[in-house]
Design an enzyme around this catalytic site. Structure first.
Site, PDB file in Angstrom:
ATOM      1  N   ASP A  97       0.796  -0.968   0.120  1.00 45.28           N
ATOM      2  CA  ASP A  97      -0.066   0.104   0.041  1.00 45.28           C
ATOM      3  C   ASP A  97       0.840   1.132   0.008  1.00 45.28           C
ATOM      4  OD1 ASP A  97      -2.099   1.624  -0.054  1.00 45.28           O
ATOM      5  OD2 ASP A  97      -3.186   0.658   1.728  1.00 45.28           O
TER       6      ASP A  97
HETATM    7  C1  BGC Z   1      -5.144   3.313   0.142  1.00 45.25           C
HETATM    8  C2  BGC Z   1      -5.245   2.219  -0.724  1.00 45.25           C
HETATM    9  C3  BGC Z   1      -5.206   2.684  -2.094  1.00 45.25           C
HETATM   10  C4  BGC Z   1      -3.765   3.464  -2.091  1.00 45.25           C
HETATM   11  C5  BGC Z   1      -3.630   4.195  -3.706  1.00 45.25           C
HETATM   12  C6  BGC Z   1      -3.961   4.057   0.142  1.00 45.25           C
HETATM   13  O1  BGC Z   1      -3.908   5.242   0.969  1.00 45.25           O
HETATM   14  O2  BGC Z   1      -5.079   2.511   1.518  1.00 45.25           O
HETATM   15  O3  BGC Z   1      -6.486   1.385  -0.780  1.00 45.25           O
HETATM   16  O4  BGC Z   1      -5.305   1.718  -3.201  1.00 45.25           O
HETATM   17  O5  BGC Z   1      -3.880   4.399  -1.284  1.00 45.25           O
HETATM   18  O6  BGC Z   1      -4.316   5.196  -3.715  1.00 45.25           O
END
Ligand code: BGC
Length: 748
Positions: A284
């Site tokens: 993530d």
């Molecule tokens: C979130 C993810 C997301 C990623 C990219 C993160 O802050 O937890 O679910 O896909 O950002 O935007």
């Protein structure tokens, strides 16, 4: 006889030829990967492990990024939203980079791209795989025209705590329902073939236990037993992988002391060996380097070492792989074989996506963003996800002639009704409830009363009440603005924010029927308003077409079809709350429940009531999992099991007669639950194992049947043995998880 043999032989041969073909394709794929890998420098290999971001609003394409792509130092990109930039970056990758390896462009396309569908928790309330599949197909078609070929969805975090802001993005609390929907999401996003230019590769996230954040506070620690991990949290992921999901994202949280991005047991043993996942793992956002704050790595170098050794292929946004992999190799903390394997997984997906043949975005096809078909599907989804919670004296559906006063901060807020994760949805296409009432020439007046959901200013109350006294019915449309749920937006109190409850209370005093429509990212506690109003309709954040869906429901053109995918609490203090809990040694019961006000003053210390309940909030939810009303009623009768003894070799057919005893045609979602009465480890009081939707005309009766096999009873014990033990089972059929229509059988 001969013809039968010939026929069977034919089938076997066709099957064998099919398998042979598949083998050839996969051999060819592996040969291509090896050939490419053998030409790549270490820098390029490390480059493939990087997912770099840009701002979606970037006004220029940075030279630095172009240069990185030119040198083959980027594997995938995130949030490049300008089509020309996408084309240019891909051109550089496939024409100018050393080995011409195409990029993958990615984005959070969560519940629609331009045409926005209800938030995922709302989609889960549809209990409808077809609707979910259609929604993700529409999202894929629209997003791929911008060059996006990878979405960070579906989010498959089981969520039992409505305080957690990301419950809005989740499929709810039940592993069975979530698993059915996981498959539908993946099939919709990825389409019939990964190499189709409209296919988005899916990313099952967040692996794992993100929804188990203690106290519902985002990013918080999770403590999950082995048994829970395997019975509750993993099944939706397993289902997504079986459906072919190509990627998986690690979660921000730690589970039992290890942050998911550095957990080898999770990312190698469970993911690769047990679940047979053969795509690639992405972190993530900065979750690799956040292992430092977790207290699991001393610095970025160690974070990279732990993540790579755990089996995490691609690092999102942070640069610890890029900056440290070479040195880690030199120090023998990593092996070249490991790096090669990580790259292989990524290249494999790129080959499967057909990017080496067709790297560019889908320009030729006429993709109609916001096409009437897409809007129609979004409206259908909003109708199917709306849950009618209360309808006293059948105040709904409304009479077309009724004079309606619409009040409330979300009745005409095109942006807010789209909900969380909707960067690309254009609010000018949104149909709000007020817009729909206007379009349909309804007899109505509109006054907001409160200008946004947290508004505490009562200056318009007088005017609202004066208008309300002249109306036949008041419709309050409120809830939470989009920003109050989603990532980092947990709440400790989950009632209607601002002065909404006060305004509803004032309206109720006018003695006109009051209907409340709630748009929110989570269940909202209703104790302060529930008994004052006549109808409550939960639409979640319903998306672009929410207004038309709500109009059709309120006037009975359509009935609300949603059923709760989460247990609805009375008060936040009950959370986490879920129907499939364990019984405890002292299960709550009405006979023994002692309310706080009935305890004598000066009472002597005793374990009053002796059962597992709250003195003030009792033990029951506001509404059970699976609950939802329609515009007619159904009677369940004649529940029968074909046999009360199940073995390895037979099945049980459970049947029940369902009659529409109301005046309108209506749909019922028939749900099947079981309980393993006693096991090697304790089992939940109820578990959903099936559901069927039927439509019946007034007075029509239908027999609904379910087939139960031994597989429906299997679970993991604490030694991770998967199976079923001999003994008694309870079985229920009903309209929700609180059904009392019960039978018993024995597995022998
Ligand atoms: C979130 C993810 C997301 C990623 C990219 C993160 O802050 O937890 O679910 O896909 O950002 O935007």
């Amino acid at each position: 006889m001969r013809t039968i043999y010939a026929f069977l032989l034919g089938i076997i041969m066709v099957f064998a030829i099919g398998c042979e073909k598949e083998k050839k394709v996969s051999n060819q794929l592996e040969t291509n990967i090896e050939e490419l890998l053998s030409k790549m420098t270490l820098e390029e290999k490390i480059g493939q492990l990087n997912l770099r971001g840009t701002s979606s609003r970037a006004k220029t394409l940075s030279e630095e990024l172009k240069q990185k792509v030119r040198e083959g130092k980027v594997g995938a990109l995130l949030n490049v939203m300008n089509k020309e930039y996408v084309d240019e970056l891909q051109r550089i990758a496939v024409e100018e980079s050393p080995n011409k390896i195409p990029l993958i462009f990615s984005r959070d396309v969560i519940h629609g791209f331009k045409t926005i569908f209800p938030i995922p928790l709302g989609m889960a309330a549809s209990w409808d795989e077809e609707v979910v599949k259609n929604s993700s197909r529409v999202a894929a078609i629209e997003a791929s025209s911008y060059g996006i070929r990878w979405t960070f969805a579906p989010m498959l975090d089981i969520a039992k705590d409505a305080r957690w802001g990301r419950i809005a993005e989740s499929p709810g609390e039940d592993p069975y329902l979530a698993s059915q929907l996981a498959r539908a999401y993946v099939e919709g996003f990825q389409g019939d073939s990964l190499s189709d230019p409209t296919s988005l590769i899916a990313c099952a996230k967040h692996f794992i236990g993100y929804g188990a954040a203690i106290g519902g506070r985002d990013y918080n620690t999770a403590i999950i037993s082995k048994e829970q991990l395997h019975n509750t949290y993993l099944p939706p992921f397993e289902s997504a992988f079986k459906a072919g999901a190509q990627t998986v994202m690690t979660s921000f949280n730690e589970v039992n002391g290890i942050p998911a991005s550095g957990d080898k047991e999770l990312l190698t043993n469970i993911l690769r060996k047990q679940l047979k996942f053969d795509g690639f793992v992405v972190s993530d956002w900065n979750s690799v380097t956040e292992m430092i704050a977790h207290g699991y790595a001393e610095d970025e170098k160690q974070a990279a070492e732990k993540a790579i050794n755990a089996g995490l292929n691609m690092e999102m946004t942070s640069k610890s792989y890029e900056d440290n992999a070479k040195e880690l190799l030199k120090e023998n903390k990593l092996s070249m074989n490991q790096i090669d394997n990580m790259v292989r997984d990524i290249l494999r997906v790129k080959f499967r996506m057909g990017l080496f043949k067709t790297p560019y975005r889908n320009k030729n096809k006429d993709v109609e963003i916001y096409s009437s078909k897409h809007l129609e599907l979004a409206k259908e989804a909003a109708i199917k996800s709306s849950v009618l919670l209360k309808n006293k004296n059948n105040v709904l559906p409304l009479n077309k002639k009724a004079k309606v006063l619409i009040v409330g901060p979300l009745a005409n807020k095109p942006r807010e009704q789209l909900g969380t994760w909707t960067f690309d949805g254009d609010k000018k296409y949104t149909i709000t409830p007020v817009a729909s009432f206007e379009k349909n020439n309804a007899n109505f007046e509109f006054i907001e009363g409160l200008t946004y959901s947290r508004d505490t200013n009562k200056k318009y109350f007088k005017e609202v009440l004066s208008k309300a006294s002249k109306a036949d019915i008041v419709l309050f449309i409120g809830g939470e603005e989009a920003i109050l749920s989603g990532e980092a937006h947990s709440r400790a109190n989950i009632n209607l924010p601002g002065a909404q409850e006060k305004l509803i209370g004032e309206l109720a005093k006018i003695k006109k029927p009051v209907g409340v429509t709630i748009m929110a990212g989570r269940p909202i506690t209703l104790q302060n308003i529930k008994n004052k109003v006549d109808a409550i309709l939960m639409t979640w954040h319903p998306g672009t077409m929410g207004g038309d869906a709500i109009y059709d429901i309120l006037f009975g053109v359509k009935e609300p079809k949603g059923r709760l995918p989460v247990t609805w609490p009375k008060v936040a203090g009950q959370l986490p709350l879920y129907y499939n809990h364990k019984n405890t040694g002292r299960p709550a019961s009405p006979k023994e429940y002692v309310h706080i006000d009935s305890i004598p003053i000066g009472a002597w210390q005793s374990s009053l009531g002796n059962t597992s309940h709250y003195l003030d909030a009792g033990y029951e939810p506001e509404y059970p999992f699976g609950f939802g009303l329609g515009y007619t009623s159904f009677e369940y009768s004649n529940f029968k099991l074909s046999t009360t003894s199940l073995t390895e070799d037979n099945t049980i057919i459970a049947s029940i007669d369902i009659t529409n005893i109301g005046e309108r045609t209506g749909e019922e979602l028939v749900q099947l639950y079981i309980q393993d009465v006693a096991g090697n480890i304790t089992r939940p009081v109820k578990e959903l194992i099936g559901y069927k939707r039927i439509s019946l005309k007034s007075k029509e009766k239908q027999k609904v049947t379910f087939e139960i096999t031994v597989d429906d009873l299997k679970y993991y014990n604490n030694q991770l043995k998967y199976g079923v033990e001999k003994g008694k089972f309870n079985i229920w059929i009903g309209a929700n998880s609180a059904s009392k229509v019960k039978e018993e059988f024995v597995y022998e």
